[in-house]
Motif scaffolding. Structure first.
Motif, PDB file in Angstrom:
ATOM      1  N   LEU A 112       5.056   1.449 -13.479  1.00 21.66           N
ATOM      2  CA  LEU A 112       4.501   2.275 -12.416  1.00 21.66           C
ATOM      3  C   LEU A 112       2.989   2.079 -12.330  1.00 21.66           C
TER       4      LEU A 112
ATOM      5  N   LYS B 223       0.616   6.966  -9.898  1.00 21.64           N
ATOM      6  CA  LYS B 223       1.916   7.605 -10.072  1.00 21.64           C
ATOM      7  C   LYS B 223       2.143   7.999 -11.530  1.00 21.64           C
TER       8      LYS B 223
ATOM      9  N   LEU C  12      18.236   9.506  -2.424  1.00 24.68           N
ATOM     10  CA  LEU C  12      17.858   8.303  -1.680  1.00 24.68           C
ATOM     11  C   LEU C  12      18.246   8.433  -0.208  1.00 24.68           C
TER      12      LEU C  12
ATOM     13  N   LEU D 262      17.439  -0.855  -7.603  1.00 20.81           N
ATOM     14  CA  LEU D 262      16.072  -0.401  -7.834  1.00 20.81           C
ATOM     15  C   LEU D 262      15.509  -0.966  -9.136  1.00 20.81           C
ATOM     16  N   THR D 263      14.197  -1.084  -9.183  1.00 20.91           N
ATOM     17  CA  THR D 263      13.535  -1.487 -10.419  1.00 20.91           C
ATOM     18  C   THR D 263      13.517  -0.294 -11.378  1.00 20.91           C
ATOM     19  N   GLU D 264      13.164  -0.511 -12.633  1.00 16.70           N
ATOM     20  CA  GLU D 264      13.096   0.587 -13.597  1.00 16.70           C
ATOM     21  C   GLU D 264      12.056   1.616 -13.170  1.00 16.70           C
ATOM     22  N   ALA D 265      10.965   1.140 -12.597  1.00 13.09           N
ATOM     23  CA  ALA D 265       9.921   2.055 -12.119  1.00 13.09           C
ATOM     24  C   ALA D 265      10.461   2.939 -11.000  1.00 13.09           C
ATOM     25  N   GLN D 266      11.177   2.341 -10.065  1.00  7.18           N
ATOM     26  CA  GLN D 266      11.739   3.102  -8.951  1.00  7.18           C
ATOM     27  C   GLN D 266      12.805   4.082  -9.420  1.00  7.18           C
ATOM     28  N   LYS D 267      13.618   3.663 -10.381  1.00  4.40           N
ATOM     29  CA  LYS D 267      14.637   4.560 -10.925  1.00  4.40           C
ATOM     30  C   LYS D 267      13.986   5.783 -11.573  1.00  4.40           C
TER      31      LYS D 267
ATOM     32  N   GLU E  21      11.147   7.124 -10.783  1.00  2.00           N
ATOM     33  CA  GLU E  21      10.653   7.990  -9.714  1.00  2.00           C
ATOM     34  C   GLU E  21      11.783   8.828  -9.120  1.00  2.00           C
ATOM     35  N   VAL E  22      12.941   8.205  -8.912  1.00  2.00           N
ATOM     36  CA  VAL E  22      14.081   8.922  -8.353  1.00  2.00           C
ATOM     37  C   VAL E  22      14.547  10.004  -9.325  1.00  2.00           C
TER      38      VAL E  22
END
Length: 202
Positions: free
Chosen positions: A55, A59, A119, A132-137, A139-140
């Motif tokens: 990230l 963030k 989502l 999703l990337t690990e960063a996006q996961k 965030e979710v």
């Protein structure tokens, strides 16, 4: 020393934002009688974890502080299930990495369905969690946790319950931790005897 280690990890986790976050920890410590070193410790733990996911710093800072505050609120709201702040923090840390069982005790279900629903709600119905990337996961997961906590009224519990009997005990625990850090282990045996006596009359 432990304090040196906390400062080092704090600086590594927050980088250029470190001074801003430090000022915030001082403010919240004074307002809620929270142990500042402990807040710094957990926020830097989350920060290091999120940085590892990739990230961006902005963030990392916002989510790390949010996760730390959420840990305090979960501890206050579900103190029968999370006996210590460490227990609540471990559940939150596990959740952000995808280990969802510990956070279920706070009524937060990080299921594939709940995350996909989130989502869908932000216009990403065409995207699945697997893509999703690990960063996006991360965030979710954070967003779903906060939304669930807000719907249950968990957010803000620590502050709201400050003047209750249970809140007073938590506040006392935090203040004693601060004293121990300031004066070392000299008073620990005395404090261990005094705490049960005090809490019995709160």
């Amino acid at each position: 020393m432990e304090w040196d280690g906390i400062q080092y990890r704090f600086g590594r986790a927050f980088g250029e934002d470190a001074n801003e976050v430090l000022a915030y920890t001082e403010k919240i410590s004074e307002a809620l009688y929270i142990n500042q070193q402990q807040f710094m410790q957990y926020s830097s733990l989350y920060g290091s974890l999120l940085k590892g996911f990739g990230l961006e710093q902005e963030k990392v800072t916002a989510i790390s502080v949010g996760l730390t505050e959420l840990s305090y609120d979960i501890w206050a709201a579900y103190n029968d299930r999370y006996k210590t702040l460490e227990d609540a923090s471990e559940a939150v840390r596990s959740a952000i990495t995808g280990e969802i069982e510990p956070i279920r005790n706070a009524g937060i279900a990080l299921t594939e369905a709940s995350m996909q629903e989130y989502l869908d709600s932000i216009g990403m119905a065409h995207v699945s969690m697997e893509k999703l990337t690990e960063a996006q996961k991360a965030e979710v997961r954070y967003a779903v946790m906060v939304n669930s906590a807000m719907s249950q009224g968990i957010v803000g519990t620590y502050a709201r319950e400050m003047d209750t009997a249970e809140g007073a005990v938590r506040r006392l625990t935090q203040q004693i931790k601060t004293l121990v850090q300031a004066f070392g282990s000299l008073f620990i045996p005395i404090l261990q005897k005094v705490i049960p006596w005090i809490t019995a009359f709160v």
